[in-house]
Scaffold this active site. Structure first.
Site, mmCIF file in Angstrom:
data_model
loop_
_atom_site.group_PDB
_atom_site.id
_atom_site.type_symbol
_atom_site.label_atom_id
_atom_site.label_comp_id
_atom_site.label_asym_id
_atom_site.label_seq_id
_atom_site.Cartn_x
_atom_site.Cartn_y
_atom_site.Cartn_z
ATOM 1 N N LYS A 8 0.823 -1.227 0.000
ATOM 2 C CA LYS A 8 0.000 0.000 0.000
ATOM 3 C C LYS A 8 0.856 1.276 0.000
ATOM 4 O O LYS A 8 0.503 2.256 -0.651
ATOM 5 C CB LYS A 8 -0.957 0.001 1.190
ATOM 6 C CG LYS A 8 -2.059 -1.044 1.059
ATOM 7 C CD LYS A 8 -3.019 -0.959 2.226
ATOM 8 C CE LYS A 8 -4.150 -1.963 2.074
ATOM 9 N NZ LYS A 8 -5.196 -1.772 3.070
ATOM 10 N N ASP A 17 -10.624 2.752 2.251
ATOM 11 C CA ASP A 17 -10.947 2.100 3.533
ATOM 12 C C ASP A 17 -11.823 2.985 4.421
ATOM 13 O O ASP A 17 -12.730 2.492 5.093
ATOM 14 C CB ASP A 17 -9.656 1.747 4.297
ATOM 15 C CG ASP A 17 -9.082 0.410 3.852
ATOM 16 O OD1 ASP A 17 -9.820 -0.397 3.259
ATOM 17 O OD2 ASP A 17 -7.884 0.175 4.103
HETATM 18 N N1 LIG Z 1 -12.787 -4.896 7.620
HETATM 19 C C1 LIG Z 1 -11.890 -4.424 6.769
HETATM 20 O O1 LIG Z 1 -12.188 -4.062 5.625
HETATM 21 C C2 LIG Z 1 -10.463 -4.280 7.221
HETATM 22 C C3 LIG Z 1 -9.604 -3.387 6.545
HETATM 23 C C4 LIG Z 1 -8.280 -3.270 6.988
HETATM 24 C C5 LIG Z 1 -7.840 -4.036 8.071
HETATM 25 N N2 LIG Z 1 -8.696 -4.902 8.682
HETATM 26 C C6 LIG Z 1 -8.246 -5.693 9.839
HETATM 27 O O2 LIG Z 1 -7.807 -4.772 10.843
HETATM 28 C C7 LIG Z 1 -6.731 -5.304 11.589
HETATM 29 C C8 LIG Z 1 -5.588 -4.299 11.623
HETATM 30 O O3 LIG Z 1 -5.109 -4.060 10.305
HETATM 31 P P1 LIG Z 1 -3.968 -2.970 10.014
HETATM 32 O O4 LIG Z 1 -3.732 -3.001 8.554
HETATM 33 O O5 LIG Z 1 -4.267 -1.691 10.691
HETATM 34 O O6 LIG Z 1 -2.714 -3.654 10.767
HETATM 35 P P2 LIG Z 1 -1.411 -2.965 11.361
HETATM 36 O O7 LIG Z 1 -1.081 -1.722 10.613
HETATM 37 O O8 LIG Z 1 -0.388 -4.052 11.453
HETATM 38 O O9 LIG Z 1 -1.841 -2.535 12.871
HETATM 39 C C9 LIG Z 1 -2.108 -3.510 13.838
HETATM 40 C C10 LIG Z 1 -2.636 -2.842 15.112
HETATM 41 O O10 LIG Z 1 -2.935 -3.874 16.071
HETATM 42 C C11 LIG Z 1 -2.178 -3.650 17.273
HETATM 43 N N3 LIG Z 1 -1.778 -4.930 17.842
HETATM 44 C C12 LIG Z 1 -1.324 -6.019 17.182
HETATM 45 N N4 LIG Z 1 -1.056 -7.008 18.071
HETATM 46 C C13 LIG Z 1 -1.332 -6.511 19.310
HETATM 47 C C14 LIG Z 1 -1.247 -7.037 20.634
HETATM 48 N N5 LIG Z 1 -0.812 -8.298 20.859
HETATM 49 N N6 LIG Z 1 -1.634 -6.253 21.666
HETATM 50 C C15 LIG Z 1 -2.080 -4.983 21.455
HETATM 51 N N7 LIG Z 1 -2.160 -4.429 20.225
HETATM 52 C C16 LIG Z 1 -1.800 -5.190 19.161
HETATM 53 C C17 LIG Z 1 -0.980 -2.843 16.810
HETATM 54 O O11 LIG Z 1 -0.417 -2.177 17.921
HETATM 55 P P3 LIG Z 1 1.135 -1.698 17.877
HETATM 56 O O12 LIG Z 1 1.152 -0.406 17.100
HETATM 57 O O13 LIG Z 1 1.482 -1.522 19.305
HETATM 58 O O14 LIG Z 1 1.902 -2.799 17.206
HETATM 59 C C18 LIG Z 1 -1.637 -1.907 15.794
HETATM 60 O O15 LIG Z 1 -2.319 -0.869 16.443
HETATM 61 C C19 LIG Z 1 -6.391 -6.645 10.917
HETATM 62 O O16 LIG Z 1 -7.006 -7.656 11.662
HETATM 63 C C20 LIG Z 1 -7.024 -6.539 9.533
HETATM 64 O O17 LIG Z 1 -7.400 -7.795 9.022
HETATM 65 C C21 LIG Z 1 -10.000 -5.020 8.287
#
Ligand SMILES: NC(=O)c1ccc[n+]([C@@H]2O[C@H](COP(=O)([O-])OP(=O)(O)OC[C@H]3O[C@@H](n4cnc5c(N)ncnc54)[C@H](OP(=O)(O)O)[C@@H]3O)[C@@H](O)[C@H]2O)c1
Length: 280
Positions: free
Chosen positions: A66, A102
């Site tokens: 991205k 998004d």
């Molecule tokens: N419904 C949809 O259309 C859609 C679209 C996009 C994403 N999603 C979903 O949203 C989620 C996040 O996606 P993203 O792209 O934002 O991922 P990302 O950029 O990797 O961010 C992950 C987030 O989760 C937190 N996190 C991960 N493991 C953790 C833990 N063990 N304890 C506390 N916090 C934790 C991270 O905190 P830190 O900053 O501290 O690491 C960060 O805030 C995924 O599950 C993805 O599948 C859904």
């Protein structure tokens, strides 16, 4: 001539975008195709250079490309410039353009489930400060939210959001989260906690007003433990799959010239791909 679009990522086998766009192509009788292409990170610039020659009218972009896509295309709007990521690429006047959908997918899903809910002047608690949180923060601010408390394990990432989006974003420590729920009109989980294969989201909801809407953008499982617990105590809940469906709308319209509808049939088709036992 058959119009072709695709989704690129590395890996890409997990993507459900082909199901969504394939459904719409068939529903609207459009002579088009939507493919899944694995693009290794080093190949991204050459992939974009040859996208048109290969006959593609555009593509969706998923992890880890991205940011790379953002650098490779002309950015179509100010909201996407602020995000620094692109998930939808399209040809216009001989050039490649990119945008992010998004944020609008998130808002459209919310409004599908809770049509009367307005973001204006609301107080929101967002768990997480990753890529998805960025898009959601941008969309909620543009929709007029009063304050956005961003709670993240790594506080520095929440502080980055405040730097980039301004003083309505308030970074908060994870250890304070339960008390912060007191004033929330909307609670959003954007962390990967609660996703299949990830640790559970341990969050006590006792302080959350019963009137608050609770949404989780995680959609595997289709209804997360957070949503099950929130629903059981009387909160209105919004599952995340609809965000995935709604974020796909604009790309389809740009490539194939028809604004598609997110139908119950489409929802159930994708839901059954995620959970073969899904029943409405
Ligand atoms: N419904 C949809 O259309 C859609 C679209 C996009 C994403 N999603 C979903 O949203 C989620 C996040 O996606 P993203 O792209 O934002 O991922 P990302 O950029 O990797 O961010 C992950 C987030 O989760 C937190 N996190 C991960 N493991 C953790 C833990 N063990 N304890 C506390 N916090 C934790 C991270 O905190 P830190 O900053 O501290 O690491 C960060 O805030 C995924 O599950 C993805 O599948 C859904």
């Amino acid at each position: 001539m058959t119009r072709k679009a695709c989704v690129i990522g590395w890996p890409i086998s997990h993507s459900r975008s082909p199901i969504i766009h394939g459904y719409w192509l068939e529903r609207y009788g459009i002579d088009g195709a939507y493919e899944r292409i694995a693009v290794p990170p080093d190949d991204l610039p050459s992939f974009f250079k040859s996208l048109g020659e290969k006959g593609y009218v555009g593509c969706n972009v998923t992890l880890p490309h991205k940011e790379g896509a953002f650098r490779a295309v002309r950015v179509a709007d100010a909201a996407t410039t602020r995000l620094g990521v692109v998930n939808t690429v399209f040809h216009r006047d001989g050039e490649l353009w990119g945008t992010s959908t998004d944020g609008e997918g998130f808002l459209a899903n919310l409004s599908d489930h809770v049509p009367d809910w307005q973001a204006k002047d609301r107080s929101v608690v967002i768990l997480g400060a990753g890529g998805a949180a960025r898009a959601i923060v941008g969309a909620l601010l543009d929709a007029g939210c009063r304050r956005l408390l961003v709670v993240n394990r790594t506080l520095a990432r929440a502080e980055e959001l405040r730097r980039d989006f301004g003083p309505r974003v308030e970074p908060r420590q994870w250890m304070d989260v339960e008390k912060l729920l007191e004033d929330a009109d909307l609670l959003v989980n954007t962390t990967s906690l609660g996703m299949s294969g990830q640790p559970r989201l341990a969050l006590d909801l006792d302080h959350l007003p019963r009137s608050a809407v609770v949404t989780d953008i995680v959609y595997t499982p289709l209804e997360t433990d957070l949503l099950i617990r929130a629903r059981a105590r009387g909160n209105v809940v919004v599952p995340g799959l609809g965000m995935l469906l709604h974020q796909a709308v604009r790309g389809f319209e740009l490539w194939f010239g028809h604004r598609p509808e997110v139908t119950v049939e489409l929802h159930d088709l994708v839901a059954r791909d995620i959970d073969p036992g899904f029943k409405r």
